[in-house]
Design a protein around this motif. Sequence first.
Motif, PDB file in Angstrom:
ATOM      1  N   LEU A   1      -8.161   0.624  -8.389  1.00  0.00           N
ATOM      2  CA  LEU A   1      -7.128   0.574  -7.358  1.00  0.00           C
ATOM      3  C   LEU A   1      -6.062   1.626  -7.654  1.00  0.00           C
ATOM      4  O   LEU A   1      -5.677   2.403  -6.776  1.00  0.00           O
ATOM      5  N   TRP A   2      -5.586   1.647  -8.892  1.00  0.00           N
ATOM      6  CA  TRP A   2      -4.523   2.583  -9.257  1.00  0.00           C
ATOM      7  C   TRP A   2      -5.014   4.030  -9.154  1.00  0.00           C
ATOM      8  O   TRP A   2      -4.312   4.898  -8.647  1.00  0.00           O
ATOM      9  N   GLU A   3      -6.227   4.276  -9.633  1.00  0.00           N
ATOM     10  CA  GLU A   3      -6.762   5.642  -9.613  1.00  0.00           C
ATOM     11  C   GLU A   3      -6.987   6.164  -8.189  1.00  0.00           C
ATOM     12  O   GLU A   3      -6.874   7.352  -7.935  1.00  0.00           O
ATOM     13  N   HIS A   4      -7.338   5.250  -7.278  1.00  0.00           N
ATOM     14  CA  HIS A   4      -7.664   5.654  -5.899  1.00  0.00           C
ATOM     15  C   HIS A   4      -6.588   5.227  -4.899  1.00  0.00           C
ATOM     16  O   HIS A   4      -6.850   5.137  -3.696  1.00  0.00           O
TER      17      HIS A   4
ATOM     18  N   ILE B   1       0.833  -1.204   0.000  1.00  0.00           N
ATOM     19  CA  ILE B   1       0.000   0.000   0.000  1.00  0.00           C
ATOM     20  C   ILE B   1       0.868   1.254   0.000  1.00  0.00           C
ATOM     21  O   ILE B   1       0.616   2.193  -0.764  1.00  0.00           O
ATOM     22  N   ILE B   2       1.912   1.255   0.812  1.00  0.00           N
ATOM     23  CA  ILE B   2       2.824   2.417   0.840  1.00  0.00           C
ATOM     24  C   ILE B   2       3.450   2.613  -0.531  1.00  0.00           C
ATOM     25  O   ILE B   2       3.512   3.729  -1.056  1.00  0.00           O
ATOM     26  N   ARG B   3       3.905   1.515  -1.132  1.00  0.00           N
ATOM     27  CA  ARG B   3       4.531   1.612  -2.456  1.00  0.00           C
ATOM     28  C   ARG B   3       3.518   2.048  -3.526  1.00  0.00           C
ATOM     29  O   ARG B   3       3.847   2.833  -4.416  1.00  0.00           O
ATOM     30  N   LEU B   4       2.293   1.533  -3.435  1.00  0.00           N
ATOM     31  CA  LEU B   4       1.254   1.944  -4.380  1.00  0.00           C
ATOM     32  C   LEU B   4       0.970   3.429  -4.252  1.00  0.00           C
ATOM     33  O   LEU B   4       0.860   4.143  -5.253  1.00  0.00           O
ATOM     34  N   ARG B   5       0.858   3.892  -3.026  1.00  0.00           N
ATOM     35  CA  ARG B   5       0.574   5.319  -2.800  1.00  0.00           C
ATOM     36  C   ARG B   5       1.696   6.199  -3.323  1.00  0.00           C
ATOM     37  O   ARG B   5       1.458   7.338  -3.716  1.00  0.00           O
ATOM     38  N   ASP B   6       2.900   5.649  -3.377  1.00  0.00           N
ATOM     39  CA  ASP B   6       4.045   6.391  -3.927  1.00  0.00           C
ATOM     40  C   ASP B   6       4.113   6.286  -5.449  1.00  0.00           C
ATOM     41  O   ASP B   6       5.031   6.820  -6.071  1.00  0.00           O
TER      42      ASP B   6
ATOM     43  N   PRO C   1      -9.797  -7.276   1.044  1.00  0.00           N
ATOM     44  CA  PRO C   1     -11.220  -6.922   1.174  1.00  0.00           C
ATOM     45  C   PRO C   1     -11.595  -5.702   0.324  1.00  0.00           C
ATOM     46  O   PRO C   1     -12.676  -5.661  -0.263  1.00  0.00           O
ATOM     47  N   TRP C   2     -10.694  -4.727   0.245  1.00  0.00           N
ATOM     48  CA  TRP C   2     -10.959  -3.538  -0.569  1.00  0.00           C
ATOM     49  C   TRP C   2     -11.117  -3.943  -2.030  1.00  0.00           C
ATOM     50  O   TRP C   2     -12.069  -3.548  -2.704  1.00  0.00           O
ATOM     51  N   LEU C   3     -10.172  -4.773  -2.517  1.00  0.00           N
ATOM     52  CA  LEU C   3     -10.214  -5.207  -3.910  1.00  0.00           C
ATOM     53  C   LEU C   3     -11.480  -6.003  -4.225  1.00  0.00           C
ATOM     54  O   LEU C   3     -12.131  -5.786  -5.251  1.00  0.00           O
ATOM     55  N   PHE C   4     -11.845  -6.924  -3.334  1.00  0.00           N
ATOM     56  CA  PHE C   4     -13.004  -7.764  -3.611  1.00  0.00           C
ATOM     57  C   PHE C   4     -14.319  -6.996  -3.468  1.00  0.00           C
ATOM     58  O   PHE C   4     -15.297  -7.326  -4.139  1.00  0.00           O
ATOM     59  N   THR C   5     -14.339  -5.979  -2.649  1.00  0.00           N
ATOM     60  CA  THR C   5     -15.527  -5.114  -2.573  1.00  0.00           C
ATOM     61  C   THR C   5     -15.706  -4.379  -3.891  1.00  0.00           C
ATOM     62  O   THR C   5     -16.817  -4.316  -4.440  1.00  0.00           O
ATOM     63  N   ILE C   6     -14.613  -3.821  -4.418  1.00  0.00           N
ATOM     64  CA  ILE C   6     -14.680  -3.124  -5.704  1.00  0.00           C
ATOM     65  C   ILE C   6     -15.072  -4.105  -6.809  1.00  0.00           C
ATOM     66  O   ILE C   6     -15.933  -3.806  -7.647  1.00  0.00           O
ATOM     67  N   ALA C   7     -14.460  -5.278  -6.815  1.00  0.00           N
ATOM     68  CA  ALA C   7     -14.759  -6.284  -7.846  1.00  0.00           C
ATOM     69  C   ALA C   7     -16.232  -6.674  -7.798  1.00  0.00           C
ATOM     70  O   ALA C   7     -16.877  -6.827  -8.846  1.00  0.00           O
ATOM     71  N   ARG C   8     -16.770  -6.826  -6.594  1.00  0.00           N
ATOM     72  CA  ARG C   8     -18.187  -7.183  -6.450  1.00  0.00           C
ATOM     73  C   ARG C   8     -19.089  -6.077  -7.013  1.00  0.00           C
ATOM     74  O   ARG C   8     -20.047  -6.343  -7.730  1.00  0.00           O
TER      75      ARG C   8
ATOM     76  N   SER D   1     -15.617 -11.039 -17.417  1.00  0.00           N
ATOM     77  CA  SER D   1     -14.845 -11.287 -16.194  1.00  0.00           C
ATOM     78  C   SER D   1     -13.481 -10.627 -16.271  1.00  0.00           C
ATOM     79  O   SER D   1     -12.986 -10.065 -15.288  1.00  0.00           O
ATOM     80  N   LYS D   2     -12.866 -10.655 -17.455  1.00  0.00           N
ATOM     81  CA  LYS D   2     -11.585  -9.967 -17.638  1.00  0.00           C
ATOM     82  C   LYS D   2     -11.758  -8.454 -17.502  1.00  0.00           C
ATOM     83  O   LYS D   2     -10.899  -7.769 -16.956  1.00  0.00           O
ATOM     84  N   GLU D   3     -12.893  -7.953 -18.001  1.00  0.00           N
ATOM     85  CA  GLU D   3     -13.171  -6.522 -17.852  1.00  0.00           C
ATOM     86  C   GLU D   3     -13.311  -6.143 -16.377  1.00  0.00           C
ATOM     87  O   GLU D   3     -12.889  -5.058 -15.973  1.00  0.00           O
ATOM     88  N   VAL D   4     -13.904  -7.029 -15.578  1.00  0.00           N
ATOM     89  CA  VAL D   4     -14.034  -6.777 -14.136  1.00  0.00           C
ATOM     90  C   VAL D   4     -12.649  -6.666 -13.504  1.00  0.00           C
ATOM     91  O   VAL D   4     -12.388  -5.767 -12.702  1.00  0.00           O
ATOM     92  N   VAL D   5     -11.753  -7.579 -13.883  1.00  0.00           N
ATOM     93  CA  VAL D   5     -10.381  -7.540 -13.357  1.00  0.00           C
ATOM     94  C   VAL D   5      -9.729  -6.205 -13.727  1.00  0.00           C
ATOM     95  O   VAL D   5      -9.163  -5.512 -12.869  1.00  0.00           O
ATOM     96  N   GLN D   6      -9.834  -5.833 -14.993  1.00  0.00           N
ATOM     97  CA  GLN D   6      -9.211  -4.590 -15.447  1.00  0.00           C
ATOM     98  C   GLN D   6      -9.792  -3.375 -14.736  1.00  0.00           C
ATOM     99  O   GLN D   6      -9.048  -2.503 -14.283  1.00  0.00           O
ATOM    100  N   GLU D   7     -11.113  -3.333 -14.640  1.00  0.00           N
ATOM    101  CA  GLU D   7     -11.767  -2.184 -14.003  1.00  0.00           C
ATOM    102  C   GLU D   7     -11.417  -2.101 -12.519  1.00  0.00           C
ATOM    103  O   GLU D   7     -11.162  -1.023 -11.985  1.00  0.00           O
ATOM    104  N   THR D   8     -11.385  -3.241 -11.841  1.00  0.00           N
ATOM    105  CA  THR D   8     -11.052  -3.271 -10.418  1.00  0.00           C
ATOM    106  C   THR D   8      -9.638  -2.754 -10.188  1.00  0.00           C
ATOM    107  O   THR D   8      -9.405  -1.896  -9.324  1.00  0.00           O
ATOM    108  N   LEU D   9      -8.694  -3.260 -10.974  1.00  0.00           N
ATOM    109  CA  LEU D   9      -7.301  -2.854 -10.792  1.00  0.00           C
ATOM    110  C   LEU D   9      -7.068  -1.409 -11.254  1.00  0.00           C
ATOM    111  O   LEU D   9      -6.237  -0.705 -10.678  1.00  0.00           O
ATOM    112  N   LEU D  10      -7.825  -0.984 -12.248  1.00  0.00           N
ATOM    113  CA  LEU D  10      -7.751   0.418 -12.674  1.00  0.00           C
ATOM    114  C   LEU D  10      -8.216   1.331 -11.540  1.00  0.00           C
ATOM    115  O   LEU D  10      -7.583   2.348 -11.244  1.00  0.00           O
TER     116      LEU D  10
END
Length: 196
Positions: free
Chosen positions: A60-63, A13-18, A75-82, A49-58
């Motif tokens: 993540l990066w945006e936020h 998370i620290i590295r992602l935020r950086d 839990p954050w990732l799976f909430t977004i994916a859901r 399903s692949k679009e869900v993966v892409q959108e979820t990870l996108l």
Amino acid sequence: MTSVVKSLDWDLIIRLRDGDESAFRVVFDQYSQKIYGVAYQFLKNREQSKEVVQETLLRLWEHRLQLNSEYPLAPWLFTIARRVTLNMLRQTATSQAARKKLWLTMHPEHNDTEEAILSADLERITSQVLNTLPLQQQMVFRLSRFEGLTYEEIAARMQISVHTVKYHLTGALKTLRACFDKTEILLPVFFLTLFY
């Protein structure tokens, strides 16, 4: 074990935020298949399903700046994916309902002669337009719409990337839409014949 997971998540998370792209790659490698599995359970469709993966990870990066290192990432990732999966299910249901409604509002009586003429016109115009497209675009369109191949299958057969397949298909559809906008044939009728 949970403290190790928490420590790994904290570091990620620290590295992602950086803005560390290698941390994003770790998250992708660690979670993409799991997110895909969750989405596929509901959607039963590989592309969606692949679009869900892409959108979820996108997302993540945006936020990434809003991530809290005190909480685990999964839990954050799976909430977004859901949420993304549910939105896609709603869109699919709405789209299917709209197509069904359009189909029902069209003339319920069958006029074989009229249908034959319309079908011949569609085929003639589609063939003319397709013949004006670049060869690779034509091939992608024909493999997708006439043979029903997936993006991956087309990419493998033509030895190009999936991204290139999407690019060519989008271009072909734009050209076809533009041509059908200029004709008197109803565009929805054209697309119904392509997808049914």
